[in-house]
Scaffold this motif. Structure first.
Motif, short mmCIF file in Angstrom:
data_model
loop_
_atom_site.label_atom_id
_atom_site.label_comp_id
_atom_site.label_asym_id
_atom_site.label_seq_id
_atom_site.Cartn_x
_atom_site.Cartn_y
_atom_site.Cartn_z
N LEU B 19 -39.59 32.43 -14.81
CA LEU B 19 -39.64 31.19 -14.03
C LEU B 19 -38.26 30.81 -13.51
CD1 LEU B 19 -42.10 29.04 -16.11
CD2 LEU B 19 -42.41 29.81 -13.80
N CYS B 20 -37.21 30.96 -14.36
CA CYS B 20 -35.86 30.62 -13.90
C CYS B 20 -35.44 31.53 -12.76
CB CYS B 20 -34.86 30.75 -15.05
SG CYS B 20 -34.95 29.41 -16.20
N PHE B 21 -35.78 32.83 -12.90
CA PHE B 21 -35.42 33.78 -11.85
C PHE B 21 -36.14 33.44 -10.55
CE2 PHE B 21 -36.00 38.01 -9.86
CZ PHE B 21 -34.67 38.21 -9.55
N SER B 22 -37.45 33.12 -10.63
CA SER B 22 -38.16 32.81 -9.38
C SER B 22 -37.66 31.51 -8.78
CB SER B 22 -39.68 32.74 -9.55
OG SER B 22 -40.07 32.95 -10.82
N GLY B 23 -37.26 30.54 -9.63
CA GLY B 23 -36.69 29.30 -9.09
C GLY B 23 -35.43 29.59 -8.30
N ALA B 24 -34.58 30.49 -8.83
CA ALA B 24 -33.34 30.82 -8.12
C ALA B 24 -33.65 31.55 -6.82
CB ALA B 24 -32.45 31.67 -9.01
N ILE B 25 -34.67 32.43 -6.83
CA ILE B 25 -35.08 33.11 -5.59
C ILE B 25 -35.55 32.07 -4.58
CG2 ILE B 25 -36.79 34.65 -4.59
CD1 ILE B 25 -34.86 36.22 -5.99
N GLY B 26 -36.33 31.08 -5.05
CA GLY B 26 -36.81 30.04 -4.16
C GLY B 26 -35.67 29.23 -3.58
N LEU B 27 -34.63 29.01 -4.39
CA LEU B 27 -33.45 28.27 -3.90
C LEU B 27 -32.82 29.01 -2.73
CD1 LEU B 27 -31.64 25.84 -4.74
CD2 LEU B 27 -30.23 27.45 -5.92
N LEU B 28 -32.89 30.34 -2.75
CA LEU B 28 -32.32 31.10 -1.62
C LEU B 28 -33.29 31.24 -0.46
CD1 LEU B 28 -30.34 34.00 -3.26
CD2 LEU B 28 -29.48 32.07 -2.03
N ARG B 29 -34.60 31.29 -0.73
CA ARG B 29 -35.54 31.66 0.32
C ARG B 29 -36.04 30.48 1.15
NH1 ARG B 29 -40.14 35.83 -1.55
NH2 ARG B 29 -40.60 35.95 0.64
N PHE B 30 -36.14 29.30 0.55
CA PHE B 30 -36.80 28.20 1.25
C PHE B 30 -35.97 27.68 2.41
CE2 PHE B 30 -39.85 26.84 -2.33
CZ PHE B 30 -40.78 27.71 -1.83
N PRO B 31 -36.63 27.14 3.46
CA PRO B 31 -35.93 26.85 4.71
C PRO B 31 -35.01 25.63 4.69
CG PRO B 31 -38.23 26.27 4.90
CD PRO B 31 -38.09 27.00 3.64
N ASP B 32 -35.36 24.53 4.02
CA ASP B 32 -34.47 23.37 4.11
C ASP B 32 -34.29 22.70 2.76
OD1 ASP B 32 -36.93 22.12 3.93
OD2 ASP B 32 -36.22 20.36 4.98
N PHE B 33 -33.43 21.67 2.75
CA PHE B 33 -32.98 21.09 1.49
C PHE B 33 -34.12 20.57 0.62
CE2 PHE B 33 -32.02 16.96 -0.47
CZ PHE B 33 -31.27 17.42 -1.52
N VAL C 79 -44.54 28.55 -8.03
CA VAL C 79 -44.01 29.91 -8.18
C VAL C 79 -44.77 30.88 -7.29
CG1 VAL C 79 -43.82 31.82 -9.81
CG2 VAL C 79 -43.05 29.59 -10.45
N LYS C 80 -46.10 30.67 -7.18
CA LYS C 80 -46.90 31.52 -6.29
C LYS C 80 -46.39 31.41 -4.85
CE LYS C 80 -51.07 30.60 -4.93
NZ LYS C 80 -52.32 29.87 -5.14
N HIS C 81 -46.10 30.16 -4.42
CA HIS C 81 -45.66 30.00 -3.03
C HIS C 81 -44.23 30.46 -2.82
CE1 HIS C 81 -49.09 28.15 -1.10
NE2 HIS C 81 -49.38 27.68 -2.29
N ILE C 82 -43.41 30.45 -3.89
CA ILE C 82 -42.06 31.02 -3.75
C ILE C 82 -42.16 32.50 -3.41
CG2 ILE C 82 -40.03 31.74 -5.05
CD1 ILE C 82 -40.12 29.10 -6.50
N TRP C 83 -43.04 33.22 -4.10
CA TRP C 83 -43.12 34.66 -3.86
C TRP C 83 -43.90 34.96 -2.59
CZ3 TRP C 83 -39.77 37.62 -6.07
CH2 TRP C 83 -39.23 37.24 -7.28
N LEU C 84 -44.78 34.03 -2.13
CA LEU C 84 -45.50 34.29 -0.88
C LEU C 84 -44.62 34.08 0.34
CD1 LEU C 84 -49.02 32.76 -1.51
CD2 LEU C 84 -48.43 35.14 -1.18
N GLY C 85 -43.51 33.33 0.20
CA GLY C 85 -42.59 33.18 1.31
C GLY C 85 -42.78 31.91 2.09
N LYS C 86 -41.90 31.71 3.08
CA LYS C 86 -41.84 30.41 3.75
C LYS C 86 -42.97 30.19 4.74
CE LYS C 86 -37.67 31.31 5.46
NZ LYS C 86 -36.46 31.27 6.27
N LYS C 87 -43.76 31.24 5.06
CA LYS C 87 -44.88 31.04 5.98
C LYS C 87 -46.03 30.27 5.30
CE LYS C 87 -43.57 33.32 9.69
NZ LYS C 87 -42.15 33.08 9.30
N SER C 88 -46.11 30.34 3.97
CA SER C 88 -47.29 29.80 3.30
C SER C 88 -47.15 28.34 2.92
CB SER C 88 -47.58 30.62 2.04
OG SER C 88 -46.53 30.42 1.13
N ILE C 89 -45.94 27.75 3.10
CA ILE C 89 -45.77 26.36 2.65
C ILE C 89 -45.95 25.41 3.82
CG2 ILE C 89 -44.28 26.95 0.75
CD1 ILE C 89 -41.91 26.18 2.45
#
Lengths: 97, 115, 156
Positions: B19-33, C79-89
């Motif tokens: 979960l911590c690793f995916s949270g950090a990935i999300g911190l890099l991948r998501f588009p805005d603040f 977590v599911k949407h983190i791995w699915l990427g920014k198109k799914s949110i």
């Protein structure tokens, strides 16, 4: 398993640092620093168990409190309008060098 | 008995580090603040919780258990407070979130009435 | 008076669990520091039903169990949407009406919204709360009012 968890936290901290360096706005950087702090608390408690010295947990508690106060302290300045965000901030930063 | 303790704590630690690793990935991948803030929420609540529960299971001393519970409580109290303060500061200083196109008008109304 | 006793018990438990040494000298020093804190808190006038919400004690545990279940579900979704990427949110921002009357109820509700990953309470004005959510579905489920109803039950 403890060592694997420590490594995972370590990787997460490195990713948070990357976001803190490239983060486009000020708030992204503060967010990354906050996450880095909470991950440090977890890392300290995990390292205490890896080395067999659970006394490290005292340091973890103190670190959690310091992290909280530092984030709140930085954000107190946001009331004084010094952080006013304008959409052109990033472009001007890029052009300067 | 020893076996059960090792396996269950390993299970919790594995889920927590994932979960911590995916949270950090999300911190890099998501588009805005604002969306990045949700990714940090994952690591603050369940990621930290799972790792600390995993450590609680293998702790032998009662004092160590109590200190781990204290760290968990502090994390759960501090996480929402900091993310709320951060979101409020960003919102009041004019950082508008990216949003769905049919909602943009709604957002403009809210931000103009508040700033 | 019962608020002071509650604060004393909390501080004593915190001190005893953190210290781990139980000789007479250390215990008396700990007692002295707790009494000092109590005197300071009394002079600051912060020992009341707001800092020591004793009337919540009976119902809060059931609410916490329900909240933990909710947090686990929300975590799996995010977590599911983190791995699915920014198109799914579908990030969205909306004002939501709340039905709590007391300040404590409003704070518990806003804090629960922020504690659940995927939704963050940005601002609280009178009886409206501005919520930012990762998915529009989350805002719809907040508007359906399950959490709102449970917090309102808590405050009376």
């Amino acid at each position: 398993m403890l060592i694997a968890a420590t490594l995972a936290i370590f990787v997460a901290m490195i990713l948070a640092i990357i976001r803190g360096v490239i983060g486009p706005t000020l708030y992204d950087r503060i967010l990354a620093v906050n996450m880095f702090g909470t991950k440090t608390v977890l890392l300290i408690s995990l390292l205490g168990f890896v080395m067999g010295r659970p006394e490290f947990l005292d340091i973890a508690i103190v670190y959690a409190l310091i992290n909280f106060i530092s984030v709140i302290g930085v954000l107190r300045y946001s009331d004084t309008n010094q952080f006013k965000h304008s959409p052109n901030d990033n472009e001007s930063l890029k052009k300067e060098p | 008995m020893d076996m059960i303790i090792t396996i269950s704590s390993g299970f919790f630690l594995l889920i927590g580090s994932f979960l911590c690793f995916s949270g950090a990935i999300g911190l890099l991948r998501f588009p805005d603040f604002y969306t990045r803030m949700h990714a940090v929420g994952v690591t603050d609540t369940l990621g930290a919780g799972m790792i600390l529960v995993g450590l609680m299971i293998i702790s032998t001393d009662f004092l160590v258990f109590a200190k781990l519970a204290m760290v968990l409580l502090l994390t759960l109290l501090i996480g929402p407070t900091t993310s709320h303060v951060l979101a409020k500061a960003a919102f009041h200083n004019g950082l508008t979130p990216k949003s769905l196109s049919n909602q943009e008008k709604n957002n403009k109304e809210i931000s103009s009435s508040n700033t | 008076m019962k608020h002071i006793i509650s604060l004393f018990v909390t501080l004593a438990a915190f001190w005893l669990l953190n210290s781990g040494h139980y000789s007479v000298l250390i215990l008396s020093l700990g007692f002295a520091s707790i009494v000092l804190i109590l005197v300071i808190a009394r002079k600051m006038d912060v020992v009341d039903h707001e800092s020591q919400p004793l009337y919540l004690t009976r119902k809060i545990f059931g609410y916490h169990l329900w909240l933990i279940k909710e947090i686990i579900q929300a975590n799996i979704t995010v977590v599911k949407h983190i791995w699915l990427g920014k198109k799914s949110i579908s990030p969205s921002l909306k004002k939501i009406k709340i039905s709590q009357q007391t300040d404590m109820g409003k704070v518990i509700y806003a804090n629960s919204i922020t504690l659940t990953p995927g939704t963050v309470a940005i601002d609280l004005v009178e009886d409206e709360i501005i919520v930012h959510a990762l998915l529009y579905k989350d805002i719809e489920s907040l508007e359906a009012g399950e959490m709102d109803r449970r917090v309102t039950l808590l405050e009376r």
